[in-house]
Design a protein around this motif. Structure first.
Motif, mmCIF file in Angstrom:
data_model
loop_
_atom_site.group_PDB
_atom_site.id
_atom_site.type_symbol
_atom_site.label_atom_id
_atom_site.label_comp_id
_atom_site.label_asym_id
_atom_site.label_seq_id
_atom_site.Cartn_x
_atom_site.Cartn_y
_atom_site.Cartn_z
ATOM 1 N N ASN A 161 0.835 -1.202 0.000
ATOM 2 C CA ASN A 161 0.000 0.000 0.000
ATOM 3 C C ASN A 161 0.872 1.256 0.000
ATOM 4 O O ASN A 161 0.630 2.201 -0.762
ATOM 5 C CB ASN A 161 -0.916 -0.003 1.226
ATOM 6 C CG ASN A 161 -1.842 1.201 1.259
ATOM 7 O OD1 ASN A 161 -2.770 1.315 0.464
ATOM 8 N ND2 ASN A 161 -1.591 2.112 2.192
ATOM 9 N N GLU A 186 -8.579 -10.443 -0.970
ATOM 10 C CA GLU A 186 -8.786 -8.997 -1.057
ATOM 11 C C GLU A 186 -9.403 -8.424 0.219
ATOM 12 O O GLU A 186 -8.961 -7.385 0.723
ATOM 13 C CB GLU A 186 -9.677 -8.671 -2.254
ATOM 14 C CG GLU A 186 -9.888 -7.184 -2.471
ATOM 15 C CD GLU A 186 -10.729 -6.881 -3.699
ATOM 16 O OE1 GLU A 186 -11.030 -5.698 -3.927
ATOM 17 O OE2 GLU A 186 -11.086 -7.827 -4.431
ATOM 18 N N LYS A 187 -10.424 -9.102 0.764
ATOM 19 C CA LYS A 187 -11.067 -8.591 1.980
ATOM 20 C C LYS A 187 -10.068 -8.496 3.128
ATOM 21 O O LYS A 187 -10.049 -7.519 3.888
ATOM 22 C CB LYS A 187 -12.246 -9.487 2.370
ATOM 23 C CG LYS A 187 -13.487 -9.319 1.512
ATOM 24 C CD LYS A 187 -14.638 -10.146 2.065
ATOM 25 C CE LYS A 187 -15.905 -9.928 1.250
ATOM 26 N NZ LYS A 187 -17.043 -10.727 1.782
ATOM 27 N N TYR A 190 -7.527 -5.499 2.748
ATOM 28 C CA TYR A 190 -8.015 -4.191 3.192
ATOM 29 C C TYR A 190 -8.321 -4.172 4.684
ATOM 30 O O TYR A 190 -8.283 -3.121 5.313
ATOM 31 C CB TYR A 190 -9.228 -3.779 2.369
ATOM 32 C CG TYR A 190 -8.841 -3.363 0.969
ATOM 33 C CD1 TYR A 190 -8.089 -2.218 0.747
ATOM 34 C CD2 TYR A 190 -9.189 -4.142 -0.123
ATOM 35 C CE1 TYR A 190 -7.694 -1.845 -0.518
ATOM 36 C CE2 TYR A 190 -8.798 -3.777 -1.415
ATOM 37 C CZ TYR A 190 -8.051 -2.632 -1.602
ATOM 38 O OH TYR A 190 -7.648 -2.276 -2.857
ATOM 39 N N GLN A 194 -6.977 -1.261 7.720
ATOM 40 C CA GLN A 194 -7.954 -0.427 8.419
ATOM 41 C C GLN A 194 -7.216 0.518 9.374
ATOM 42 O O GLN A 194 -6.302 0.128 10.093
ATOM 43 C CB GLN A 194 -8.927 -1.296 9.214
ATOM 44 C CG GLN A 194 -9.977 -1.974 8.341
ATOM 45 C CD GLN A 194 -10.931 -2.818 9.173
ATOM 46 O OE1 GLN A 194 -10.716 -3.044 10.368
ATOM 47 N NE2 GLN A 194 -12.007 -3.274 8.556
ATOM 48 N N ARG A 201 -7.260 1.869 -3.169
ATOM 49 C CA ARG A 201 -8.338 0.908 -3.462
ATOM 50 C C ARG A 201 -8.278 0.443 -4.927
ATOM 51 O O ARG A 201 -7.542 0.975 -5.739
ATOM 52 C CB ARG A 201 -9.690 1.569 -3.209
ATOM 53 C CG ARG A 201 -9.885 2.075 -1.786
ATOM 54 C CD ARG A 201 -10.213 0.946 -0.837
ATOM 55 N NE ARG A 201 -10.260 1.394 0.554
ATOM 56 C CZ ARG A 201 -10.566 0.597 1.566
ATOM 57 N NH1 ARG A 201 -10.856 -0.679 1.325
ATOM 58 N NH2 ARG A 201 -10.563 1.049 2.800
ATOM 59 N N GLY A 202 -9.079 -0.584 -5.204
ATOM 60 C CA GLY A 202 -9.210 -1.062 -6.577
ATOM 61 C C GLY A 202 -8.068 -1.915 -7.049
ATOM 62 O O GLY A 202 -7.816 -2.035 -8.250
#
Length: 206
Positions: A161, A186-187, A190, A194, A201-202
């Motif tokens: 990130n 993916e879940k 992210y 948090q 994103r994406g």
């Protein structure tokens, strides 16, 4: 039986016949034609008007090839060192534009596992010259500090990130297509991010 009609020049008509010469089972010359030939797959009637009629069960091989959509600009990232005892952990991200692809296409770039270290050392500066990039290096001491508060998956999520965040801070716009070699769903990716002030994103996975 399907039928397909094409308009061709006289030269193209006889070039077609020459290409199919080894497949011709029967040939005749009906009125107003240059020829009519039969192959195992179809019958071809070439009229002197330039009209060529193809008849057969499957004529899909005659349909024009739909041109592929031009490849979009892409960004990607990957990491090394996470399985090494001596480290460091390194994550690199880069943006590959159409112009960059044209410059790099002749270099034989492929999966790094298929390229030896000597070639990698030659390719790396060439790629860095044409592709906006961000490289994060976590030395052993920093890795040990981070590992006290997060596991390896958590660490990789943060580094990937941040690599993209760095590209934005350098003034680059990330393309719509961003890919990470998948190391987590993916879940979960992210979820690990948090609470971070900047989350890209994406992102897809490969």
């Amino acid at each position: 039986m399907a039928t397909l009609t094409k308009n061709m020049t006289k030269e193209e008509i006889f070039q077609l016949k020459n290409r199919l010469s080894s497949f011709i089972l029967k040939e005749s010359t009906p009125p107003y034609t240059y020829y009519q030939i039969k192959t195992k797959e179809c019958t071809i009637t070439a009229y002197t008007s330039g009209k060529v009629v193809f008849q057969g069960a499957d004529l899909s091989w005659l349909e024009p090839v739909t041109p592929q959509k031009e490849a979009q600009d892409q960004a990607g990232s990957d990491e090394v060192g996470t399985g090494d005892y001596f480290g460091p952990v390194v994550v690199a991200s880069c943006i590959v534009t159409k112009e960059a692809r044209e410059k790099l296409s002749h270099l034989g770039i492929q999966d790094s596992k298929q390229v030896d270290d000597i070639k990698i050392r030659k390719l790396a500066p060439l790629i860095k010259d044409v592709c906006p990039h961000s490289i994060l290096i976590v030395p052993n001491s920093k890795y040990n500090d981070m590992h006290d508060s997060c596991n390896m998956v958590d660490m990789k999520c943060r580094l990937h990130n941040q690599a993209y965040v760095n590209l934005i801070h350098k003034g680059y716009t990330l393309p719509k297509q961003i890919v990470i070699d998948q190391f987590v769903q993916e879940k979960s990716y992210y979820r690990y991010l948090q609470g971070f002030p900047e989350v890209i994103r994406g992102i897809g996975s490969a």
